[in-house]
Every structure is written in structure tokens, then in C-alpha cells.
Design a protein around this motif. Structure first.
Motif, PDB file in Angstrom:
ATOM      1  N   ASN A 206       0.837  -1.177  -0.002  1.00 12.99           N
ATOM      2  CA  ASN A 206      -0.040  -0.154  -0.013  1.00 12.99           C
ATOM      3  C   ASN A 206       0.858   1.285   0.084  1.00 12.99           C
ATOM      4  OD1 ASN A 206      -2.555  -1.180  -0.030  1.00 12.99           O
ATOM      5  ND2 ASN A 206      -2.465  -1.446   2.304  1.00 12.99           N
ATOM      6  N   GLY A 207       1.953   1.316   0.619  1.00  9.49           N
ATOM      7  CA  GLY A 207       2.848   2.387   1.030  1.00  9.49           C
ATOM      8  C   GLY A 207       3.432   2.642  -0.430  1.00  9.49           C
ATOM      9  N   LEU A 208       3.854   1.706  -1.142  1.00  9.02           N
ATOM     10  CA  LEU A 208       4.502   1.855  -2.607  1.00  9.02           C
ATOM     11  C   LEU A 208       3.595   1.879  -3.357  1.00  9.02           C
ATOM     12  CD1 LEU A 208       6.836  -1.321  -2.547  1.00  9.02           C
ATOM     13  CD2 LEU A 208       7.584   1.008  -2.337  1.00  9.02           C
ATOM     14  N   MET A 209       2.414   2.017  -3.313  1.00 11.18           N
ATOM     15  CA  MET A 209       1.323   2.352  -4.262  1.00 11.18           C
ATOM     16  C   MET A 209       0.719   3.732  -4.012  1.00 11.18           C
ATOM     17  SD  MET A 209      -0.516  -1.314  -5.351  1.00 11.18           S
ATOM     18  CE  MET A 209      -1.237  -1.725  -3.864  1.00 11.18           C
ATOM     19  N   ASN A 210       0.859   4.185  -2.877  1.00  7.42           N
ATOM     20  CA  ASN A 210       0.260   5.372  -2.190  1.00  7.42           C
ATOM     21  C   ASN A 210      -1.286   5.199  -2.085  1.00  7.42           C
ATOM     22  OD1 ASN A 210       2.280   6.964  -2.064  1.00  7.42           O
ATOM     23  ND2 ASN A 210       2.251   8.191  -3.932  1.00  7.42           N
ATOM     24  N   ARG A 211      -1.387   4.017  -1.725  1.00  4.18           N
ATOM     25  CA  ARG A 211      -2.961   3.706  -1.196  1.00  4.18           C
ATOM     26  C   ARG A 211      -2.948   3.353  -0.033  1.00  4.18           C
ATOM     27  NH1 ARG A 211      -2.840   5.184  -5.829  1.00  4.18           N
ATOM     28  NH2 ARG A 211      -4.149   4.677  -7.682  1.00  4.18           N
ATOM     29  N   LYS A 212      -4.310   3.715   0.667  1.00  2.00           N
ATOM     30  CA  LYS A 212      -4.541   3.384   2.135  1.00  2.00           C
ATOM     31  C   LYS A 212      -4.846   1.701   2.209  1.00  2.00           C
ATOM     32  CE  LYS A 212      -4.740   7.193   4.828  1.00  2.00           C
ATOM     33  NZ  LYS A 212      -3.211   7.513   4.074  1.00  2.00           N
ATOM     34  N   SER A 213      -5.614   1.122   1.287  1.00  2.00           N
ATOM     35  CA  SER A 213      -6.112  -0.079   1.725  1.00  2.00           C
ATOM     36  C   SER A 213      -6.275  -0.978   0.422  1.00  2.00           C
ATOM     37  CB  SER A 213      -7.189   0.110   2.549  1.00  2.00           C
ATOM     38  OG  SER A 213      -8.490   0.727   1.657  1.00  2.00           O
ATOM     39  N   LEU A 214      -5.556  -0.777  -0.580  1.00  2.00           N
ATOM     40  CA  LEU A 214      -5.727  -1.665  -1.916  1.00  2.00           C
ATOM     41  C   LEU A 214      -5.427  -2.848  -1.603  1.00  2.00           C
ATOM     42  CD1 LEU A 214      -6.645  -1.916  -4.618  1.00  2.00           C
ATOM     43  CD2 LEU A 214      -4.543  -1.356  -5.453  1.00  2.00           C
ATOM     44  N   ALA A 215      -4.257  -3.338  -0.946  1.00  2.00           N
ATOM     45  CA  ALA A 215      -3.872  -4.678  -0.227  1.00  2.00           C
ATOM     46  C   ALA A 215      -4.359  -4.621   1.087  1.00  2.00           C
ATOM     47  CB  ALA A 215      -2.225  -4.722  -0.150  1.00  2.00           C
ATOM     48  N   ARG A 216      -5.083  -5.497   1.392  1.00  2.00           N
ATOM     49  CA  ARG A 216      -5.906  -5.553   2.637  1.00  2.00           C
ATOM     50  C   ARG A 216      -5.033  -5.831   3.900  1.00  2.00           C
ATOM     51  NH1 ARG A 216      -9.666  -8.620  -0.206  1.00  2.00           N
ATOM     52  NH2 ARG A 216      -9.226 -10.286   1.102  1.00  2.00           N
ATOM     53  N   THR A 217      -4.736  -4.826   4.770  1.00  2.00           N
ATOM     54  CA  THR A 217      -4.023  -5.085   5.884  1.00  2.00           C
ATOM     55  C   THR A 217      -4.922  -5.809   6.930  1.00  2.00           C
ATOM     56  OG1 THR A 217      -4.424  -2.951   6.610  1.00  2.00           O
ATOM     57  CG2 THR A 217      -2.455  -3.352   5.462  1.00  2.00           C
ATOM     58  N   SER A 218      -4.392  -6.450   7.919  1.00  4.22           N
ATOM     59  CA  SER A 218      -5.192  -6.989   8.980  1.00  4.22           C
ATOM     60  C   SER A 218      -4.257  -7.320  10.332  1.00  4.22           C
ATOM     61  CB  SER A 218      -5.742  -8.590   8.572  1.00  4.22           C
ATOM     62  OG  SER A 218      -6.386  -9.066   9.580  1.00  4.22           O
ATOM     63  N   SER A 219      -4.842  -7.097  11.369  1.00  2.00           N
ATOM     64  CA  SER A 219      -4.253  -7.503  12.703  1.00  2.00           C
ATOM     65  C   SER A 219      -4.083  -8.863  12.966  1.00  2.00           C
ATOM     66  CB  SER A 219      -4.912  -6.828  13.699  1.00  2.00           C
ATOM     67  OG  SER A 219      -6.144  -7.090  13.738  1.00  2.00           O
ATOM     68  N   GLN A 220      -5.065  -9.535  12.115  1.00  3.27           N
ATOM     69  CA  GLN A 220      -4.760 -10.982  12.226  1.00  3.27           C
ATOM     70  C   GLN A 220      -3.871 -11.643  11.166  1.00  3.27           C
ATOM     71  OE1 GLN A 220      -8.932 -12.450  11.100  1.00  3.27           O
ATOM     72  NE2 GLN A 220      -8.679 -14.037  12.714  1.00  3.27           N
ATOM     73  N   PRO A 221      -2.888 -12.198  11.596  1.00  9.30           N
ATOM     74  CA  PRO A 221      -1.897 -12.782  10.511  1.00  9.30           C
ATOM     75  C   PRO A 221      -2.354 -13.835   9.832  1.00  9.30           C
ATOM     76  CG  PRO A 221      -1.246 -13.338  12.963  1.00  9.30           C
ATOM     77  CD  PRO A 221      -2.531 -12.572  13.048  1.00  9.30           C
ATOM     78  N   GLY A 222      -1.751 -14.102   8.467  1.00 10.22           N
ATOM     79  CA  GLY A 222      -2.190 -15.223   7.687  1.00 10.22           C
ATOM     80  C   GLY A 222      -3.541 -14.769   6.696  1.00 10.22           C
ATOM     81  N   LYS A 223      -3.628 -13.327   6.636  1.00  4.99           N
ATOM     82  CA  LYS A 223      -4.821 -12.939   5.935  1.00  4.99           C
ATOM     83  C   LYS A 223      -4.646 -13.276   4.354  1.00  4.99           C
ATOM     84  CE  LYS A 223      -8.706 -10.879   6.657  1.00  4.99           C
ATOM     85  NZ  LYS A 223      -9.784 -11.654   7.226  1.00  4.99           N
ATOM     86  N   THR A 224      -3.506 -12.929   3.922  1.00  5.33           N
ATOM     87  CA  THR A 224      -3.181 -13.314   2.221  1.00  5.33           C
ATOM     88  C   THR A 224      -3.146 -14.814   2.042  1.00  5.33           C
ATOM     89  OG1 THR A 224      -2.253 -11.087   2.279  1.00  5.33           O
ATOM     90  CG2 THR A 224      -1.952 -12.603   0.190  1.00  5.33           C
ATOM     91  N   GLN A 225      -4.117 -15.257   1.569  1.00  2.00           N
ATOM     92  CA  GLN A 225      -4.025 -17.014   1.102  1.00  2.00           C
ATOM     93  C   GLN A 225      -4.092 -17.155  -0.233  1.00  2.00           C
ATOM     94  OE1 GLN A 225      -6.900 -18.783   3.850  1.00  2.00           O
ATOM     95  NE2 GLN A 225      -6.302 -17.879   5.576  1.00  2.00           N
ATOM     96  N   THR A 226      -3.922 -16.128  -0.759  1.00  2.00           N
ATOM     97  CA  THR A 226      -3.851 -16.071  -2.332  1.00  2.00           C
ATOM     98  C   THR A 226      -2.790 -15.305  -2.894  1.00  2.00           C
ATOM     99  OG1 THR A 226      -5.295 -14.209  -2.414  1.00  2.00           O
ATOM    100  CG2 THR A 226      -6.369 -16.351  -2.697  1.00  2.00           C
ATOM    101  N   VAL A 227      -2.503 -15.722  -4.378  1.00  2.00           N
ATOM    102  CA  VAL A 227      -1.558 -14.886  -4.941  1.00  2.00           C
ATOM    103  C   VAL A 227      -2.215 -13.639  -5.654  1.00  2.00           C
ATOM    104  CG1 VAL A 227       0.250 -14.846  -6.837  1.00  2.00           C
ATOM    105  CG2 VAL A 227       0.102 -16.757  -5.135  1.00  2.00           C
TER     106      VAL A 227
END
Length: 193
Positions: free
Chosen positions: A41-62
Motif C-alpha cells: 500500500n505504501g509503495l502504491m500510495n494507497r491506504k487499503s488496496l492490499a488488505r491489511t489485518s491485525s490477524q496474521p495469515g490473511k493473504t491466502q492467495t497470490v
């Protein structure tokens, strides 16, 4: 790099066929909760395009993000997440391996590690595995704002030694809060894009 557009273009699960992109790809790997989505998100200047989470293991896809219609950021599933079942972790591993071995457009793999801690066994395994697959990973040491400036060199040295990096290998400290390191990462990407 001025970001004119950034969009999540393709999401691939365990059984998906990866897209045959014609633009350069830059992959991001790292253990769960290391700040991968925050970096993207920081590199893309976006707040939440890539979903952040306080729960680890959120990204389960490519996830393939198309930037300025000229390059892709490829967000790989986080590793080392304790709550995922062993067989699920194995499927993620095979999916990542299938991506690394199958893509023709991958320019580099960014491996994210937490600057505050010695590299974990999983970090070292992932680093070695990326090297084994023919890439020199660029290490991004996240959470830079969580240590004192006077500690940076000591921690960088610890990460380099812990991962077994060569002296020519690139390591960039990064803070999602202050965006320190963002320009260096983009400069590196632009030399390869």
C-alpha cells in the motif's frame, strides 16, 4: 515513480492458473504479520488496496496488482502462520513454488523480514529457497520506526548474517509509518522494470 493507477487485477487460489502477464512482475514474500500489505500500500500510495489485518495469515492467495498499466506487484501468501493447518500450508507452498517456477516476467523477489528480530527459521528457509529457485532476493527490513536510529546498522548486520546474505545483496530498511525506504525500493524497481 508517480502512481497514476493501481488496481487488484487477478487473484489466484490454490487451483488457479496464473496469468501470463506481459509486464514485469515484482513479488513480495514474508511471514505473516511482517507488514507486507502495508508495504505494498505504501509503495502504491494507497491506504487499503492490499488488505491489511491485525490477524496474521490473511493473504491466502497470490494477488496481482497492476501499477500504471506497466508493472505488477505480486503479493504472495504469508508463511509461518501457526493457525493454518499443515496441509493448507503445504498447498500454499506448492502454489508459491508453481508461481516462481512458472512465471516468465518475474524480475525480483522482495523478502520482508522484521528489522527488530533475528531472522526466524522460516525466514532463512524462504531466503534459501528463493536463491535455490534462481533469484537473488532483495531483503526489505520492515518496522524500521520501531527501533532507535542508533540501532539500525546493528540490526541490518544481524539480518545480513542471519540470512547468510552476500555483501552485494540488497537490504533496504523500511517504515510503513514514515515511508522511509520507499524511494530506494522504487529506485531499485525502476532499474529492472
Amino acid at each position: 515513480m508517480i502512481i497514476k493507477s493501481a488496481e487488484l487485477e487477478t487473484v489466484c487460489g490454490i487451483t488457479s492458473t496464473f496469468p501470463e502477464n506481459t509486464c514485469p512482475e515484482f513479488a513480495f514474500a514474508g511471514k505473516s504479520n511482517v507488514g507486507k500489505s502495508s508495504l505494498i500500500n505504501g509503495l502504491m500510495n494507497r491506504k487499503s488496496l492490499a488488505r491489511t489485518s491485525s490477524q496474521p495469515g490473511k493473504t491466502q492467495t497470490v494477488n496481482f496488482y497492476l501499477i500504471n498499466k506497466e508493472l505488477y506487484f505480486v503479493d504472495l501468501p504469508g508463511y509461518g502462520y501457526a493457525k493454518a493447518a499443515v496441509e493448507v500450508k503445504e498447498k500454499w507452498g506448492k502454489m508459491v513454488e508453481r508461481y516462481l517456477k512458472g512465471t516468465k516476467m518475474l524480475k525480483t523477489v522482495f523478502l520482508l523480514v522484521d528489522i527488530r528480530h533475528e531472522p526466524s527459521k522460516n525466514d532463512k528457509t524462504m531466503y534459501d529457497w528463493i536463491v535455490y529457485n534462481g533469484y537473488r532476493p532483495v531483503v526489505i527490513a520492515t518496522k524500521l520506526d520501531k527501533i532507535n536510529r542508533s540501532q539500525i546498522q546493528k540490526h541490518v548486520k544481524m539480518l545480513r548474517a542471519g540470512l547468510g546474505m552476500d555483501k552485494d545483496d540488497v537490504l533496504i530498511p523500511f517504515s510503513a509509518q514514515t515511508k522511509q525506504g520507499r524511494e530506494e525500493i522504487w529506485e531499485f524497481i525502476e532499474t529492472l522494470a
